[in-house]
Motif scaffolding. Structure first.
Motif, PDB file in Angstrom:
ATOM      1  N   PRO A 198       0.833  -1.213   0.000  1.00 59.43           N
ATOM      2  CA  PRO A 198       0.000   0.000   0.000  1.00 59.43           C
ATOM      3  C   PRO A 198       0.866   1.262   0.000  1.00 59.43           C
ATOM      4  O   PRO A 198       1.243   1.783   1.050  1.00 59.43           O
ATOM      5  N   HIS A 200       0.239   4.282  -0.569  1.00 58.44           N
ATOM      6  CA  HIS A 200      -0.320   5.495   0.038  1.00 58.44           C
ATOM      7  C   HIS A 200      -0.046   5.565   1.537  1.00 58.44           C
ATOM      8  O   HIS A 200      -0.208   6.623   2.146  1.00 58.44           O
ATOM      9  N   ARG A 201       0.395   4.454   2.145  1.00 60.63           N
ATOM     10  CA  ARG A 201       0.705   4.458   3.581  1.00 60.63           C
ATOM     11  C   ARG A 201       2.134   4.888   3.874  1.00 60.63           C
ATOM     12  O   ARG A 201       2.508   5.052   5.034  1.00 60.63           O
ATOM     13  N   SER A 202       2.939   5.035   2.823  1.00 60.65           N
ATOM     14  CA  SER A 202       4.348   5.340   3.017  1.00 60.65           C
ATOM     15  C   SER A 202       4.624   6.832   2.862  1.00 60.65           C
ATOM     16  O   SER A 202       4.355   7.424   1.806  1.00 60.65           O
ATOM     17  N   ARG A 203       5.172   7.439   3.903  1.00 61.32           N
ATOM     18  CA  ARG A 203       5.574   8.844   3.815  1.00 61.32           C
ATOM     19  C   ARG A 203       6.643   9.011   2.748  1.00 61.32           C
ATOM     20  O   ARG A 203       6.657  10.014   2.018  1.00 61.32           O
ATOM     21  N   TRP A 206       5.143   9.366  -0.703  1.00 61.04           N
ATOM     22  CA  TRP A 206       4.581  10.701  -0.944  1.00 61.04           C
ATOM     23  C   TRP A 206       5.679  11.734  -1.171  1.00 61.04           C
ATOM     24  O   TRP A 206       5.510  12.663  -1.968  1.00 61.04           O
ATOM     25  N   LYS A 386       9.240  -0.674   1.595  1.00 60.92           N
ATOM     26  CA  LYS A 386       8.598  -1.389   2.700  1.00 60.92           C
ATOM     27  C   LYS A 386       9.279  -1.080   4.020  1.00 60.92           C
ATOM     28  O   LYS A 386       8.640  -1.015   5.060  1.00 60.92           O
ATOM     29  N   VAL A 389       8.196   2.545   5.247  1.00 60.79           N
ATOM     30  CA  VAL A 389       6.760   2.812   5.323  1.00 60.79           C
ATOM     31  C   VAL A 389       6.408   3.844   6.376  1.00 60.79           C
ATOM     32  O   VAL A 389       5.497   4.632   6.193  1.00 60.79           O
ATOM     33  N   ALA A 390       7.112   3.871   7.474  1.00 53.80           N
ATOM     34  CA  ALA A 390       6.774   4.801   8.532  1.00 53.80           C
ATOM     35  C   ALA A 390       7.655   6.058   8.505  1.00 53.80           C
ATOM     36  O   ALA A 390       7.635   6.842   9.425  1.00 53.80           O
TER      37      ALA A 390
END
Length: 391
Positions: A198, A200-203, A206, A386, A389-390
């Motif tokens: 996903p 869109h969950r990874s800063r 973006w 991956k 992601v955060a």
């Protein structure tokens, strides 16, 4: 399959296909004043000739995975080239405001289809040569802009602007034929079946999207409005087209340099920051001394833009551990990035229509260069998405 034939035909196909991804947009800027005079388009309406295809690139690229499932790489790229060919041909056959806007949409869809599928094809087929061939592909795109931007005003002077727009159907046909020959030699590599990450969950995803969008926004801004900016200052259409040619020639040189050198660099950040610095200086030249510093500003902007376009794609694809992931990341970054990039020429058209001045746009782009530099600093190498992601 003949290995020697494949060895030259696949890069040649990438080159000819890439050349056709910008003429329908790049040829507009140097002819914009004449197009507006003959068709009645306002400044905001004229900006849609760049904004619509760029925005459509973004929207369709966001669905790159679904497009690949439905059409496949070979047929999807071929269909995109067919749309480009038809759009260019219609501009030459039925000139008018409606045709220009309609073909901006159909041509934008065709360009988007090719750009959505080509990065994954290159990654699958090129292996360790991926970065170099991506550099060739992006340089070909800028080369198409160079040729069309410079030739457009002279073609219009000789045969009229409809012919200057319609003639680009010829290289589109050549690209389609070359792709048809190369596509039969491409080895179909099945993609691994796995859950999609996903994005869109990874800063980090973006940040990559924003970086690509702002860099491409500089490109679309200069492509659409640099020639009208200088014709408003008293330059001829041919002179303004020549200035755009200087921008795109510098882009090609920078793109070639990236394609030849980038495989040696594990950390892309020094190259990114150098490119941003060149773009920043170019924008300052245009804002502070547009007449005195026109040519240095054009060359500096072109060097920055030309390096940023392949670098931002290469950096994005670096974050994928497999060809599937790299293609998905490239689609996400380009999709949202082109939507972001489409806003800048639209904003420029609005400002020109209401303020009769484009100088504030160059100042805005200079400020955005600082934003890009801040993003570039955190793009550490060898960090799969991956893992990030955060972050």
């Amino acid at each position: 399959m003949n290995p020697s034939r494949y060895g030259w035909m696949f890069p040649a196909a990438i080159l000819l296909v890439g050349i056709n991804l910008r003429p329908s947009i790049a040829v507009i800027g140097p002819l914009l004043d004449r197009l507006q005079q003959d068709t009645g388009l306002t400044d905001t309406g004229a900006s849609l000739l760049t904004t619509l295809p760029v925005a459509l690139m973004g929207v369709l690229l966001l669905g790159a995975g679904r497009m690949r499932d439905v059409l496949g790489d070979r047929w999807g790229i071929a269909l995109g080239l067919i749309l480009i060919l038809i759009s260019d041909g219609l501009r030459g056959s039925w000139p008018g405001a409606g045709t220009l806007l309609a073909t901006a949409i159909s041509g934008g869809i065709g360009i988007a289809m090719v750009q959505a599928l080509m990065p994954a094809v290159i990654r699958l087929q090129a292996g360790r040569r991926t970065a170099g061939l991506m550099g060739l592909y992006s340089t070909a795109i800028m080369g198409g802009a160079l040729i069309s931007g410079m030739a457009g005003p002279w073609l219009a002077q000789a045969w009229g602007w409809p012919m200057a727009l319609g003639l680009w159907a010829v290289p589109a046909l050549a690209g389609l034929l070359m792709w048809r020959g190369a596509a039969g030699l491409i080895v179909a590599v099945p993609m691994a079946t796995k859950d999609h990450f996903p994005l869109h969950r990874s800063r980090r995803a973006w940040l990559l999207l924003a970086f690509f969008g702002l860099g491409t926004g500089a490109y679309t801004l200069v492509l659409a409005w640099l020639p009208p900016f200088y014709t408003q200052l008293g330059w001829s259409a041919q002179g303004a087209g020549g200035l755009l040619g200087a921008v795109t020639f510098a882009e090609v040189i920078a793109g070639l340099a990236v394609s030849l050198w980038i495989d040696r660099a594990q950390d892309r950040r020094p190259a990114l920051l150098t490119a941003i610095a060149a773009l920043l200086l170019g924008m300052l030249c245009l804002a502070l001394a547009p007449l005195v510093m026109a040519w240095p500003g054009a060359v500096l902007a072109g060097l920055g833009i030309g390096a940023l376009f392949p670098l931002s794609l290469i950096v994005a694809m670096d974050h994928g551990e497999t060809p599937e992931e790299a293609g998905a990341i490239a689609g996400f970054v380009q999709g949202g990035g082109y939507v972001l990039a489409a806003l800048l020429p639209l904003l420029a058209g609005f400002l020109r229509q209401n303020l009769a001045d484009l100088a504030p746009v160059w100042w805005l782009m200079a400020l955005l260069c600082l934003v890009m530099a801040r993003i570039a600093i955190v793009l550490r190498p060898n960090l799969p998405l991956k893992v990030a992601v955060a972050r």
